[in-house]
Design a protein around this motif. Structure first.
Motif, short mmCIF file in Angstrom:
data_model
loop_
_atom_site.label_atom_id
_atom_site.label_comp_id
_atom_site.label_asym_id
_atom_site.label_seq_id
_atom_site.Cartn_x
_atom_site.Cartn_y
_atom_site.Cartn_z
N PRO A 1 0.82 -1.22 0.00
CA PRO A 1 0.00 0.00 0.00
C PRO A 1 0.85 1.27 0.00
CG PRO A 1 -0.83 -1.56 1.62
CD PRO A 1 0.48 -2.10 1.13
N THR A 2 0.42 2.24 -0.78
CA THR A 2 1.17 3.49 -0.93
C THR A 2 1.08 4.38 0.30
OG1 THR A 2 -0.76 4.47 -1.99
CG2 THR A 2 0.93 3.53 -3.43
N ASN A 3 0.19 4.06 1.22
CA ASN A 3 0.05 4.89 2.42
C ASN A 3 0.90 4.37 3.58
OD1 ASN A 3 -1.51 2.63 2.84
ND2 ASN A 3 -3.20 3.72 3.78
N GLU A 4 1.79 3.43 3.29
CA GLU A 4 2.72 2.91 4.29
C GLU A 4 4.14 3.16 3.82
OE1 GLU A 4 2.01 -1.11 5.65
OE2 GLU A 4 -0.11 -0.93 5.13
N PRO A 5 5.08 3.39 4.75
CA PRO A 5 6.47 3.64 4.35
C PRO A 5 7.12 2.41 3.70
CG PRO A 5 6.20 3.92 6.73
CD PRO A 5 4.89 3.48 6.18
N THR A 6 7.89 2.66 2.67
CA THR A 6 8.64 1.59 2.00
C THR A 6 9.84 1.23 2.85
OG1 THR A 6 7.94 2.44 -0.14
CG2 THR A 6 9.87 1.00 -0.13
N ARG A 7 10.04 -0.06 3.09
CA ARG A 7 11.15 -0.51 3.93
C ARG A 7 12.41 -0.78 3.13
NH1 ARG A 7 7.18 -4.37 6.27
NH2 ARG A 7 6.02 -3.12 7.76
N VAL A 8 12.24 -1.35 1.94
CA VAL A 8 13.40 -1.71 1.11
C VAL A 8 13.11 -1.40 -0.34
CG1 VAL A 8 14.27 -3.53 2.65
CG2 VAL A 8 12.65 -4.11 0.88
N LEU A 9 14.17 -1.23 -1.10
CA LEU A 9 14.07 -1.00 -2.54
C LEU A 9 14.15 -2.35 -3.23
CD1 LEU A 9 13.99 1.05 -4.85
CD2 LEU A 9 16.49 1.14 -4.72
N VAL A 10 13.09 -2.74 -3.91
CA VAL A 10 13.02 -4.03 -4.60
C VAL A 10 13.47 -3.83 -6.04
CG1 VAL A 10 11.54 -5.97 -5.22
CG2 VAL A 10 11.14 -4.73 -3.07
N THR A 11 14.53 -4.54 -6.44
CA THR A 11 15.13 -4.31 -7.76
C THR A 11 15.29 -5.58 -8.59
OG1 THR A 11 17.35 -4.52 -6.86
CG2 THR A 11 16.40 -2.31 -6.89
N THR A 12 14.86 -6.72 -8.10
CA THR A 12 15.05 -7.96 -8.83
C THR A 12 13.71 -8.56 -9.22
OG1 THR A 12 15.14 -9.21 -6.77
CG2 THR A 12 17.24 -8.46 -7.69
N ARG B 1 9.83 -0.91 -13.49
CA ARG B 1 9.75 -0.35 -12.14
C ARG B 1 8.33 -0.37 -11.60
NH1 ARG B 1 12.99 4.20 -14.29
NH2 ARG B 1 11.27 5.58 -13.71
N ASN B 2 7.34 -0.55 -12.46
CA ASN B 2 5.94 -0.47 -12.04
C ASN B 2 5.11 -1.67 -12.51
OD1 ASN B 2 5.87 2.25 -10.76
ND2 ASN B 2 6.61 2.84 -12.78
N GLU C 1 8.20 8.17 -7.10
CA GLU C 1 9.60 8.27 -7.53
C GLU C 1 10.35 9.32 -6.71
OE1 GLU C 1 9.23 8.95 -11.75
OE2 GLU C 1 9.26 6.80 -12.17
N ALA C 2 9.73 10.46 -6.45
CA ALA C 2 10.37 11.49 -5.63
C ALA C 2 10.61 10.98 -4.21
CB ALA C 2 9.51 12.75 -5.61
N TYR D 1 18.44 4.29 -5.48
CA TYR D 1 17.26 4.43 -6.34
C TYR D 1 17.62 5.06 -7.68
CZ TYR D 1 12.84 5.64 -8.35
OH TYR D 1 11.80 5.73 -9.23
N LEU D 2 18.49 6.07 -7.66
CA LEU D 2 18.90 6.71 -8.91
C LEU D 2 19.57 5.71 -9.85
CD1 LEU D 2 20.23 10.13 -7.58
CD2 LEU D 2 18.04 9.67 -8.73
N ASP D 3 20.41 4.83 -9.30
CA ASP D 3 21.05 3.78 -10.11
C ASP D 3 20.00 2.83 -10.68
OD1 ASP D 3 23.50 4.90 -9.53
OD2 ASP D 3 24.00 3.42 -7.97
N TYR D 4 19.05 2.43 -9.84
CA TYR D 4 17.98 1.53 -10.28
C TYR D 4 17.16 2.20 -11.38
CZ TYR D 4 13.52 -0.99 -10.02
OH TYR D 4 12.38 -1.69 -10.32
N ARG D 5 16.81 3.46 -11.19
CA ARG D 5 16.01 4.20 -12.17
C ARG D 5 16.73 4.30 -13.52
NH1 ARG D 5 14.23 10.08 -10.57
NH2 ARG D 5 16.13 10.61 -11.65
N GLN D 6 18.04 4.42 -13.48
CA GLN D 6 18.82 4.49 -14.72
C GLN D 6 18.86 3.16 -15.45
OE1 GLN D 6 21.89 6.69 -15.77
NE2 GLN D 6 20.65 8.45 -15.18
N SER D 7 18.78 2.05 -14.72
CA SER D 7 18.96 0.75 -15.35
C SER D 7 17.66 0.03 -15.69
CB SER D 7 19.81 -0.15 -14.45
OG SER D 7 19.15 -0.40 -13.22
N VAL D 8 16.53 0.47 -15.12
CA VAL D 8 15.24 -0.20 -15.36
C VAL D 8 14.21 0.84 -15.80
CG1 VAL D 8 13.40 -1.59 -14.35
CG2 VAL D 8 15.76 -2.00 -13.66
N ARG D 9 13.51 0.54 -16.88
CA ARG D 9 12.51 1.47 -17.41
C ARG D 9 11.30 1.55 -16.48
NH1 ARG D 9 12.29 1.29 -23.84
NH2 ARG D 9 14.51 1.12 -24.20
#
Length: 160
Positions: free
Chosen positions: A77-88, A95-96, A138-139, A149-157
């Motif tokens: 849910p978007t109304n809860e804080p994100t704990r980790v960045l999921v990249t795999t 990304r979405n 994203e912000a 996150y910036l590295d992830y954003r650069q490597s995944v559309r």
């Protein structure tokens, strides 16, 4: 791989305009109401097959995205804080995946129901999701995870 921000105490959220499933549901309901008031022609043969196929692919993307978040033990849910960045997993391709899945399900319902209004409402819904949800997420992720996150954003559309 899931990355936890070192020493991060931020418990904020992305501050999206509304919960995304509610936005999709509202667009569907508006589309069905408009269809009852003024039916648009929908000359598509095999609408059930096309719509059903889109819905199946959408559910698969949606489920893969949810499963990734659950494995990383971070809330969906978007109304809860994100704990980790999921990249795999599916998040290594897009990304979405959850929103992409929702769009495919939404479009599939519109085609299967032969409801032109649902398809017409796809554009305003896409703009709303892009700027009212995704841009804010994203912000938030950039503030929360910084260079990771910036590295992830650069490597995944964003979408595909």
């Amino acid at each position: 791989m899931a990355m936890d921000p070192a020493g991060q105490t931020d418990t904020g959220t992305a501050g999206v305009i509304a919960r995304p499933p509610l936005l999709f549901l509202a667009a569907l309901l508006i589309g069905f109401v408009l269809d009852r008031l003024l039916r648009l022609p929908f000359p598509v043969a095999g609408a059930w097959i096309i719509g059903g196929s889109l819905m199946l692919v959408g559910f698969a993307l949606f489920a893969a995205g949810i499963r990734n978040f659950m494995r990383a033990e971070t809330p969906v849910p978007t109304n809860e804080p994100t704990r980790v960045l999921v990249t795999t997993g599916i998040h290594g391709w897009t990304r979405n995946p959850i929103y992409l899945g929702m769009f495919l399900i939404y479009g599939g319902i519109g085609i299967a129901a032969q409801n032109g209004w649902i398809l017409v409402l796809t554009l305003p819904l896409a703009i709303l999701i892009r700027y009212g949800v995704v841009a804010r997420e994203e912000a938030y992720l950039e503030r929360r995870f910084g260079d990771a996150y910036l590295d992830y954003r650069q490597s995944v559309r964003r979408w595909l």
